[in-house]
Design a protein around this motif. Structure first.
Motif, PDB file in Angstrom:
ATOM      1  N   ARG A 320       1.330  -1.046   0.106  1.00  0.00           N
ATOM      2  CA  ARG A 320      -0.312   0.053   0.070  1.00  0.00           C
ATOM      3  C   ARG A 320       0.757   1.067  -0.104  1.00  0.00           C
ATOM      4  NH1 ARG A 320      -2.915  -3.143   3.807  1.00  0.00           N
ATOM      5  NH2 ARG A 320      -4.712  -3.966   3.856  1.00  0.00           N
ATOM      6  N   THR A 321       2.454   0.914  -0.140  1.00  0.00           N
ATOM      7  CA  THR A 321       3.624   2.955   0.382  1.00  0.00           C
ATOM      8  C   THR A 321       2.896   2.829  -1.412  1.00  0.00           C
ATOM      9  OG1 THR A 321       4.472   1.165   1.850  1.00  0.00           O
ATOM     10  CG2 THR A 321       5.348   3.532   0.912  1.00  0.00           C
ATOM     11  N   LEU A 322       2.397   3.929  -0.603  1.00  0.00           N
ATOM     12  CA  LEU A 322       2.493   4.741  -1.725  1.00  0.00           C
ATOM     13  C   LEU A 322       3.301   6.029  -2.174  1.00  0.00           C
ATOM     14  CD1 LEU A 322      -1.443   5.833  -1.292  1.00  0.00           C
ATOM     15  CD2 LEU A 322      -0.385   4.165  -2.315  1.00  0.00           C
ATOM     16  N   TYR A 323       4.581   5.945  -1.778  1.00  0.00           N
ATOM     17  CA  TYR A 323       5.774   6.913  -2.420  1.00  0.00           C
ATOM     18  C   TYR A 323       6.936   6.361  -1.635  1.00  0.00           C
ATOM     19  CZ  TYR A 323       5.690   8.255   2.947  1.00  0.00           C
ATOM     20  OH  TYR A 323       6.310   8.029   4.069  1.00  0.00           O
ATOM     21  N   CYS A 349       1.067   4.815   3.707  1.00  0.00           N
ATOM     22  CA  CYS A 349      -0.270   4.990   3.457  1.00  0.00           C
ATOM     23  C   CYS A 349      -1.267   5.586   4.719  1.00  0.00           C
ATOM     24  CB  CYS A 349      -0.917   3.589   2.794  1.00  0.00           C
ATOM     25  SG  CYS A 349      -1.021   2.219   3.713  1.00  0.00           S
ATOM     26  N   GLY A 366       1.095   8.599   3.387  1.00  0.00           N
ATOM     27  CA  GLY A 366       0.569   9.022   1.849  1.00  0.00           C
ATOM     28  C   GLY A 366      -0.195   9.047   1.605  1.00  0.00           C
ATOM     29  N   ALA A 368      -2.392   9.749  -1.694  1.00  0.00           N
ATOM     30  CA  ALA A 368      -2.645   9.129  -2.931  1.00  0.00           C
ATOM     31  C   ALA A 368      -1.317   8.735  -3.523  1.00  0.00           C
ATOM     32  CB  ALA A 368      -3.630   9.351  -3.809  1.00  0.00           C
ATOM     33  N   ARG A 369      -0.802   7.918  -4.768  1.00  0.00           N
ATOM     34  CA  ARG A 369      -0.271   7.609  -5.820  1.00  0.00           C
ATOM     35  C   ARG A 369       0.766   8.895  -6.088  1.00  0.00           C
ATOM     36  NH1 ARG A 369       2.676   3.911  -5.639  1.00  0.00           N
ATOM     37  NH2 ARG A 369       0.995   2.183  -5.782  1.00  0.00           N
ATOM     38  N   GLY A 370       2.240   9.014  -4.891  1.00  0.00           N
ATOM     39  CA  GLY A 370       2.777  10.257  -5.071  1.00  0.00           C
ATOM     40  C   GLY A 370       2.194  11.755  -5.141  1.00  0.00           C
ATOM     41  N   GLU A 387       4.743  14.825  -3.886  1.00  0.00           N
ATOM     42  CA  GLU A 387       5.863  14.547  -3.498  1.00  0.00           C
ATOM     43  C   GLU A 387       6.986  14.550  -3.328  1.00  0.00           C
ATOM     44  OE1 GLU A 387       8.565  10.126  -3.434  1.00  0.00           O
ATOM     45  OE2 GLU A 387       6.864  10.042  -4.643  1.00  0.00           O
TER      46      GLU A 387
END
Length: 535
Positions: A320-323, A349, A366, A368-370, A387
């Motif tokens: 789930r990590t988004l960065y 996340c 985190g 969302a993505r980035g 990010e």
């Protein structure tokens, strides 16, 4: 500045509650040189020289290295009378270098050595297993009750003269039991048990109580962490039952080196600290002794007992990590590692977001993505930041609380809470108070000439500015005076001092520095320089 300022951002022990350390077991204060152990003092950190005590130069170098790393007491082995007598020379050399760290003599087998060492050291450790009893030969000895009582009388007859010497010279004592050196007498009556380990200690403590000698620290050590923890807990119960409040020294002896040594110490010492037990610790490693000090402070911070660095709370990361979590952690650490006592959470996340970082002052999560959201405590203050910009935004949020409102002169002296970093003031004020109560010789001498408007302007001692504790500050004149011991001549410390001075000057202060020797040797010259800066 005394040696303890190496770790001057350390906090006094918490008093319980969510997120804080355990409520500590009540103990009385034992004075060891210029510091206190037990009572309301922070848990002290110590180490031991590995050099021969007849190698004066080697011992002095190691003592200074340990003090520079933040060690607050240093122990040296004293096998015989000549080693005990050489402690006087070592102590003189260490003091001449501007270091006032208390020295402890470690004595085994020969009570006469302890008598000599007590005249030259701030503290003497004796081992009940071999102080009066013969060296252990693993023999089973049979005693009648009368014969056993006679053996106890021998201990008292020999211990009392030693305590009288310590009383005369103001020397503290550690009654230090080692599991591996219990006497045949104790082993024969109690077996190889925690009860025997505890009784070996209590025999000596009862003499101290009868003689009204309370300047005693107690330790029980073993290489087996389970035995060590069980024995210390049992000792606390035994002391409580007899109304004793002696402070406790914790350590896992022969812990080893590297990861093994650190893990053993963390398990043994950490378990007791979480119980609220322990007033001073030594992390024993088969490495250069100064390596023990950072481990000890990290252990105390993990137990929420002393904060000496920034605290980072970060998740391990998952799908789930988004960065880029590892790279982000390093960037945040590089920018914030000097913010002692601040807690920063870095979460991959929202699952591990606000709930898991509830103990943090600031959070980086985190979203969302980035994209990243930033928190102050439990409050989300910025959402969905790109990010690549998030670290700078985090620093901007932290920034206002790190800049003390000290710009511009004021007609009335600023109070400490007005110049201190608001987030770290609670962590710093108790340590500053301790430094005021236990000044170095040079600090005491200069304070006598500065206090009470002696130079027409008010001075404050151990005054907090930002995240630093200044030795002396004249706020109306924006002047800070620092007194330096010998370790300030070391390259790494000079870099740290320069960074500190640069920050203070950016806040509008003028910083002047003197060595302890300058103040003690020619205080009138020192005062003349201070007066010039007050014009």
């Amino acid at each position: 500045m005394n040696h303890s300022n190496i770790s001057s951002n350390a906090a006094l022990p918490p008093t319980g509650g969510a997120g804080s350390g355990a409520r500590r077991r009540p103990t009385h204060e034992v004075r060891v040189g210029n510091i206190g152990i037990g009572g309301q003092n922070p848990v002290r950190v110590q180490s031991m020289c590995t050099t021969s005590t007849m190698d004066t130069d080697g011992c002095v170098q190691q003592i200074l290295a340990i003090a520079r790393a933040g060690g607050e007491l240093v122990r040296l082995t004293t096998q015989g009378v000549r080693e005990a007598e050489n402690m006087r020379i070592i102590r003189e050399r260490v003091r001449a270098a501007g270091c006032d760290v208390p020295l402890v003599a470690d004595v085994h087998f020969n009570p006469a050595v302890a008598d000599v060492a007590a005249r030259y050291c701030e503290k003497v450790r004796i081992n009940p297993g071999n102080y009066v009893d013969a060296a252990r030969k693993f023999k089973n000895l049979e005693y009648t009750d009368e014969e056993y009582a006679a053996e106890l009388q021998k201990i008292e007859d020999r211990l009392i003269p030693f305590l009288n010497i310590c009383r005369e010279y103001g020397t503290a004592v550690r009654i230090g039991v080692n599991h591996g050196s219990l006497s045949d007498r104790i082993m024969s009556r109690y077996g190889d048990t925690p009860e025997g380990i505890v009784e070996s200690c209590m025999e000596f403590l009862r003499v101290c109580v009868r003689e009204n000698f309370n300047n005693v620290v107690v330790s029980i050590k073993a290489s087996n962490t389970v035995v060590m923890v069980e024995s210390v807990r049992l000792l606390c119960k035994a002391m409580d039952a007899e109304g004793m409040t002696f402070p406790l020294h914790l350590g896992v002896t022969e812990a080893g080196e590297g990861e093994d040594g650190r893990l053993k110490s963390a398990v043994g010492i950490g378990a007791l600290l979480i119980d609220g037990i322990g007033d001073t610790i030594r992390v024993s490693l088969s490495e250069p002794p100064e390596n023990e000090i950072p481990v000890a402070y990290s252990l105390l911070q993990a137990a929420r007992l002393r904060f000496t660095k920034t605290e980072y709370i970060s998740c391990p990361g998952c799908g789930r990590t988004l960065y880029d979590l590892p790279a982000t952690i390093q960037r945040i650490k590089a920018a914030t590692s000097h913010l002692t006592g601040l807690k920063i959470a870095i979460m991959g996340c929202i699952v591990n977001g606000p709930g898991e970082m509830a103990d943090a002052d600031y959070g980086y999560v985190g979203a969302a993505r980035g994209k990243v959201s930033l928190y102050r405590g439990k409050e989300c203050v910025e959402k969905n930041i790109p990010e690549e910009e998030a670290v700078q935004h985090l620093l901007a949020i932290i920034g206002p609380s790190l800049t003390p409102p000290v710009g511009g002169r004021t007609s009335s002296p600023l109070r400490e809470y007005q110049t201190a970093d608001s987030g770290n003031y609670p962590l710093l004020k108790d340590f500053a108070r301790e430094n005021r109560y236990h000044p170095t010789e040079a600090e005491s001498l200069l304070w006598e000439r500065l206090k009470g408007y002696a130079l027409k302007y008010p001075f404050r001692r151990q005054h907090i500015v930002g995240n630093f504790i200044a030795d002396f500050a004249c706020l109306p004149k924006r002047l800070i005076i620092e007194l330096d011991g010998g370790y300030h001549q070391l390259p790494d410390q000079q870099v740290s001092d320069a960074e500190r001075t640069n920050w203070l000057e950016q806040q509008g202060f003028k910083v002047i520095r003197f060595s302890n020797e300058e103040v003690i040797g020619d205080i009138e010259h020192v005062l003349s320089i201070i007066k010039e800066h007050l014009k």
